[in-house]
Scaffold this active site. Structure first.
Site, mmCIF file in Angstrom:
data_model
loop_
_atom_site.group_PDB
_atom_site.id
_atom_site.type_symbol
_atom_site.label_atom_id
_atom_site.label_comp_id
_atom_site.label_asym_id
_atom_site.label_seq_id
_atom_site.Cartn_x
_atom_site.Cartn_y
_atom_site.Cartn_z
ATOM 1 N N ASP A 8 -18.266 16.842 11.888
ATOM 2 C CA ASP A 8 -18.365 17.388 13.242
ATOM 3 C C ASP A 8 -19.869 17.470 13.560
ATOM 4 O O ASP A 8 -20.701 17.403 12.652
ATOM 5 C CB ASP A 8 -17.726 18.783 13.266
ATOM 6 C CG ASP A 8 -18.035 19.544 14.528
ATOM 7 O OD1 ASP A 8 -17.866 18.963 15.613
ATOM 8 O OD2 ASP A 8 -18.453 20.720 14.433
ATOM 9 N N ASP A 10 -21.513 19.598 16.700
ATOM 10 C CA ASP A 10 -21.978 20.893 17.233
ATOM 11 C C ASP A 10 -21.577 22.038 16.305
ATOM 12 O O ASP A 10 -20.402 22.238 16.023
ATOM 13 C CB ASP A 10 -21.403 21.116 18.630
ATOM 14 C CG ASP A 10 -21.928 20.085 19.601
ATOM 15 O OD1 ASP A 10 -23.161 20.018 19.742
ATOM 16 O OD2 ASP A 10 -21.121 19.339 20.179
HETATM 17 C C1 XBP Z 1 -18.270 20.914 20.560
HETATM 18 C C2 XBP Z 1 -18.065 21.269 21.940
HETATM 19 C C3 XBP Z 1 -18.764 20.513 22.950
HETATM 20 C C4 XBP Z 1 -20.135 20.983 23.373
HETATM 21 C C5 XBP Z 1 -20.418 20.432 24.737
HETATM 22 O O1 XBP Z 1 -17.102 21.205 19.827
HETATM 23 O O2 XBP Z 1 -17.288 22.121 22.266
HETATM 24 O O3 XBP Z 1 -17.947 20.598 24.049
HETATM 25 O O4 XBP Z 1 -20.204 22.382 23.427
HETATM 26 O O5 XBP Z 1 -20.376 19.072 24.754
HETATM 27 P P1 XBP Z 1 -16.893 20.607 18.368
HETATM 28 P P2 XBP Z 1 -20.216 18.238 26.124
HETATM 29 O O6 XBP Z 1 -18.082 20.979 17.576
HETATM 30 O O7 XBP Z 1 -15.657 21.300 17.844
HETATM 31 O O8 XBP Z 1 -16.708 19.119 18.482
HETATM 32 O O9 XBP Z 1 -20.819 19.049 27.219
HETATM 33 O O10 XBP Z 1 -20.956 16.955 25.875
HETATM 34 O O11 XBP Z 1 -18.756 18.007 26.364
HETATM 35 MG MG MG Z 2 -18.235 22.263 15.919
#
Ligand code: XBP
Ligand code: MG
Length: 251
Positions: A8, A10
């Site tokens: 993953d 973020d």
């Molecule tokens: C990551 C997210 C993303 C970012 C925003 O979740 O929730 O939506 O916060 O990204 P994970 P965008 O780590 O579970 O994949 O604005 O580019 O959609």
């Molecule tokens: Mg995440």
């Protein structure tokens, strides 16, 4: 045999939410003349929904119900999201967000050992490129055989679709891989695709439910500064290396 690691982005590779995505959303709102302001606490609640466009809709539905919606609301949200991506990638270009402890080391170790690498994230592909290039270098995008990101699948995490997509592209069984996540939506997604999952928590995800995780840690750790185990067993190890990953995989 352990053949691949799927990460993953973020919260897992880097702590991008509070000082990255959140700040970029607020910049986009301001530039559009909106008085929307996502403080750290509200943003924690908004993280219940993955995906930036989905998150803005969730905000309007639950936290800003009096906002007078234009007829073309989804176009407005798409435009805001595009602007937000611009601010976010600019922040990353300024070096605002470093990788989390142990990430760079583990990725190099995995590459040296010939493990295959992939990304499975809900964030926009441009954001993944910006993070990797600004932390691991220009070529690092190429280290990842598959980058499964953003709207590539319509149902974002907690749906398992993004992991299924990555596994299919790599022509691998879930049993040959390990996933790395930081959140409940993330582990629901990886486990939905039958992947054994290693969790590194962050401030926003400390109290999430990680039932079924192979191990839950505060971070991947470094030789000189080990991880803290939140749940699970790391045997003799104090940081995540390939030996520990192979033990977890075989368990
Ligand atoms: C990551 C997210 C993303 C970012 C925003 O979740 O929730 O939506 O916060 O990204 P994970 P965008 O780590 O579970 O994949 O604005 O580019 O959609
Ligand atoms: Mg995440």
């Amino acid at each position: 045999m352990l053949k691949a690691l799927i990460f993953d982005v973020d919260g897992t590779l880097a702590d991008t939410e509070k000082d990255g995505h959140r700040v970029a959303f607020n910049s986009a709102f301001k530039a559009a003349g909106l008085d929307w302001q996502w403080d750290e606490e509200l943003y924690g609640k908004l993280l219940a929904v993955t995906g930036g466009k989905e998150r803005m809709n969730y905000y309007l539905d639950n936290f800003n119900t009096t906002f007078e919606r234009p007829d073309n609301l989804q176009q407005m949200i798409a435009d805001l999201h595009k602007s937000k991506t611009g601010y976010y990638t600019k922040l990353l270009g300024e070096g605002a967000i470093p990788l989390r402890a142990g990430v760079k080391r583990l990725i190099s170790e995995a590459r040296e050992a010939g493990l295959r690498l992939a990304i499975a994230t809900t964030t926009t592909p441009e954001n993944v490129t910006a993070l990797l290039e600004n932390t691991l270098g220009k070529d690092s995008i190429g280290w990842f055989e598959v980058i499964a990101a953003g709207d590539i699948v319509p149902a974002k995490k907690p749906a398992a679709d993004i992991y299924h997509w990555a596994l299919k592209e790599m022509d691998l069984d879930a049993a040959d891989c390990l996933a790395f996540e930081d959140s409940e939506n993330g582990i629901l997604s990886s486990q939905g695709a039958a992947l054994k999952t290693i969790i590194t928590v962050n401030d926003y995800t400390l109290d999430h439910d990680f039932s079924g995780a192979a191990i839950v840690l505060d971070n991947l750790g470094e030789p000189e500064h080990g991880f803290k185990i939140i749940s699970g067993d790391a045997g003799k190890h104090c940081y995540v290396n390939l030996e520990l990953l192979r033990e977890i995989h075989a368990d």
